[in-house]
Design a protein around this motif. Structure first.
Motif, PDB file in Angstrom:
ATOM      1  N   UNK A 150       0.815  -1.230   0.000  1.00 46.71           N
ATOM      2  CA  UNK A 150       0.000   0.000   0.000  1.00 46.71           C
ATOM      3  C   UNK A 150       0.843   1.272   0.000  1.00 46.71           C
ATOM      4  N   UNK A 151       2.131   1.161  -0.384  1.00 53.72           N
ATOM      5  CA  UNK A 151       2.990   2.347  -0.395  1.00 53.72           C
ATOM      6  C   UNK A 151       2.429   3.426  -1.326  1.00 53.72           C
ATOM      7  N   UNK A 152       1.951   3.008  -2.495  1.00 50.93           N
ATOM      8  CA  UNK A 152       1.400   3.957  -3.464  1.00 50.93           C
ATOM      9  C   UNK A 152       0.239   4.738  -2.860  1.00 50.93           C
ATOM     10  N   UNK A 153      -0.670   4.036  -2.172  1.00 51.89           N
ATOM     11  CA  UNK A 153      -1.828   4.693  -1.567  1.00 51.89           C
ATOM     12  C   UNK A 153      -1.408   5.710  -0.513  1.00 51.89           C
ATOM     13  N   UNK A 190      -8.694  10.052   0.584  1.00 53.16           N
ATOM     14  CA  UNK A 190      -7.895   9.859  -0.621  1.00 53.16           C
ATOM     15  C   UNK A 190      -7.274   8.465  -0.656  1.00 53.16           C
ATOM     16  N   UNK A 191      -6.975   7.895   0.505  1.00 54.96           N
ATOM     17  CA  UNK A 191      -6.490   6.509   0.552  1.00 54.96           C
ATOM     18  C   UNK A 191      -7.552   5.568  -0.005  1.00 54.96           C
ATOM     19  N   UNK A 192      -8.802   5.802   0.406  1.00 55.86           N
ATOM     20  CA  UNK A 192      -9.897   4.989  -0.101  1.00 55.86           C
ATOM     21  C   UNK A 192     -10.066   5.115  -1.611  1.00 55.86           C
ATOM     22  N   UNK A 197      -9.079   2.842  -7.219  1.00 51.38           N
ATOM     23  CA  UNK A 197      -8.403   2.825  -8.522  1.00 51.38           C
ATOM     24  C   UNK A 197      -7.530   1.574  -8.671  1.00 51.38           C
ATOM     25  N   UNK A 198      -6.968   1.112  -7.553  1.00 49.10           N
ATOM     26  CA  UNK A 198      -6.167  -0.122  -7.606  1.00 49.10           C
ATOM     27  C   UNK A 198      -7.035  -1.338  -7.918  1.00 49.10           C
ATOM     28  N   UNK A 199      -8.308  -1.283  -7.506  1.00 45.00           N
ATOM     29  CA  UNK A 199      -9.232  -2.366  -7.840  1.00 45.00           C
ATOM     30  C   UNK A 199      -9.427  -2.438  -9.353  1.00 45.00           C
ATOM     31  N   UNK A 200      -9.501  -1.288  -9.990  1.00 45.89           N
ATOM     32  CA  UNK A 200      -9.624  -1.246 -11.451  1.00 45.89           C
ATOM     33  C   UNK A 200      -8.375  -1.808 -12.132  1.00 45.89           C
ATOM     34  N   UNK A 201      -7.192  -1.537 -11.526  1.00 46.22           N
ATOM     35  CA  UNK A 201      -5.915  -1.919 -12.145  1.00 46.22           C
ATOM     36  C   UNK A 201      -5.348  -3.221 -11.591  1.00 46.22           C
ATOM     37  N   UNK A 202      -6.170  -4.009 -10.934  1.00 43.13           N
ATOM     38  CA  UNK A 202      -5.684  -5.158 -10.165  1.00 43.13           C
ATOM     39  C   UNK A 202      -4.865  -6.141 -11.007  1.00 43.13           C
ATOM     40  N   UNK A 224     -14.045  -4.177   1.031  1.00 44.28           N
ATOM     41  CA  UNK A 224     -14.323  -4.203   2.470  1.00 44.28           C
ATOM     42  C   UNK A 224     -13.465  -3.173   3.199  1.00 44.28           C
ATOM     43  N   UNK A 225     -12.230  -3.013   2.749  1.00 42.03           N
ATOM     44  CA  UNK A 225     -11.345  -2.000   3.336  1.00 42.03           C
ATOM     45  C   UNK A 225     -11.924  -0.603   3.140  1.00 42.03           C
ATOM     46  N   UNK A 226     -12.508  -0.347   1.969  1.00 47.98           N
ATOM     47  CA  UNK A 226     -13.099   0.954   1.677  1.00 47.98           C
ATOM     48  C   UNK A 226     -14.319   1.211   2.556  1.00 47.98           C
ATOM     49  N   UNK A 227     -15.107   0.190   2.798  1.00 51.10           N
ATOM     50  CA  UNK A 227     -16.258   0.321   3.698  1.00 51.10           C
ATOM     51  C   UNK A 227     -15.778   0.652   5.111  1.00 51.10           C
ATOM     52  N   UNK A 228     -14.692  -0.004   5.527  1.00 53.02           N
ATOM     53  CA  UNK A 228     -14.122   0.267   6.852  1.00 53.02           C
ATOM     54  C   UNK A 228     -13.630   1.712   6.946  1.00 53.02           C
TER      55      UNK A 228
END
Length: 311
Positions: A150-153, A190-192, A197-202, A224-228
């Motif tokens: 998650x360094x990019x995020x 912004x992390x979320x 965007x990473x989900x799109x580029x998975x 689930x992380x985004x919901x959290x």
């Protein structure tokens, strides 16, 4: 004959007008402007929350700063976008490297010019340090994403979070607890968005060995992380308002979580729903609208009883 000629001329004018509007819209969406506009919205949000009189020079600086960072990043990522965001890739293929270079150098010179005229050297150094940090991600920091999860995020979100401090320093305001809380809010949101965007580029990230959360744990756990993150952001705002660190106006941002949940549900149904990613990118605009609406509401509250008595 003349009537038919007029119709043809009107059709041509309408066609050209729509063509220009379409080109401007495409440039706004894919050319880095949408996030640059988001940075403006963060500045306006802070201006309302902390009563900082924002000026046009600062707005232009941060707009150009984020525009440069995203334009440079998108242009360098054209090949990677071919599979996950072909529309943006096609947009950049139409623009040669010289044109992009002229835009970048012109924007950098404009930022320096504004700093010299309206600010001071320390603020200029801070601003260009952030700009350099954003521009060097592709060349020097992207490789760390293969080593640090998650360094990019974290990297991208920190640049956005620092924007709050940049604003306080630009106007010589002391960094307060309120600023720290709003900076944390911006960082979380912004992390979320970056994880989305990473989900799109998975698939592309997995092939490159990038340790993004969706690439490692799958897109469902990513969602689930985004919901959290949504719940954490709500709790942060409510608690900080309850202990009176933030003004009551800050609670008006809470409905953005429903906005966020809406585009998350669409991505959950289809990862190829590109409109959902545009809604996510435009989220800072919703922050500003909600805060602005809340500010107007709380200004009207003292007069509501008087209006009721009159009626």
């Amino acid at each position: 004959m003349s009537k038919a000629h007029n119709l043809t001329e009107n059709d041509r004018i309408c066609s050209e007008t729509f063509g220009i509007i379409k080109e401007l819209w495409t440039d706004f969406i894919y050319g880095g402007h949408i996030f640059a506009f988001g940075a403006i919205c963060v500045a306006f949000m802070c201006s309302i929350l902390f009563a900082i009189p924002v000026t046009w020079d600062f707005l232009i600086i941060i707009y150009l700063m984020f525009y440069i960072i995203y334009l440079y990043d998108y242009f360098n990522g054209t090949e990677d976008d071919q599979k996950t965001n072909s529309t943006r890739a096609d947009y950049f293929r139409k623009n040669d490297s010289k044109t992009i270079a002229y835009i970048l150098y012109g924007s950098i010179i404009s930022i320096a010019f504004i700093y010299v005229l309206y600010s001071d050297i320390p603020n200029m150094l801070i601003g260009f340090a952030i700009l350099i940090l954003g521009l060097t991600y592709q060349a020097y920091f992207k490789g760390l994403t293969k080593k640090i999860t998650a360094f990019k995020n974290i990297f991208v979100s920190l640049v956005w979070a620092i924007l709050v401090y940049v604003m306080f320093m630009y106007y010589s305001y002391p960094i307060t607890t309120e600023a720290l809380v709003i900076s944390a809010f911006v960082f979380l949101r912004m992390t979320g968005i970056q994880i989305l965007f990473d989900i799109r580029d998975i698939e592309g990230d997995q092939k490159k060995g990038l340790r993004t959360l969706p690439a490692i744990y799958g897109y469902r756990k990513g969602l689930m992380t985004l919901v959290a993150i949504n719940f954490i952001t709500v709790i942060l705002l409510i608690y900080e308002t309850y202990i009176r660190v933030l003004p009551p106006t800050a609670l008006m941002i809470v409905p953005v979580m429903f906005y966020s949940q809406n585009y998350l549900e669409k991505v959950k149904r289809s990862r190829k729903d590109h409109k959902s990613y545009l809604f996510a990118a435009g989220e800072p605009f919703i922050w500003f609208i909600l805060i602005f609406s809340g500010s107007m509401f709380f200004r009207m509250v003292p007069y509501i009883s008087e209006i009721t008595n009159i009626l």
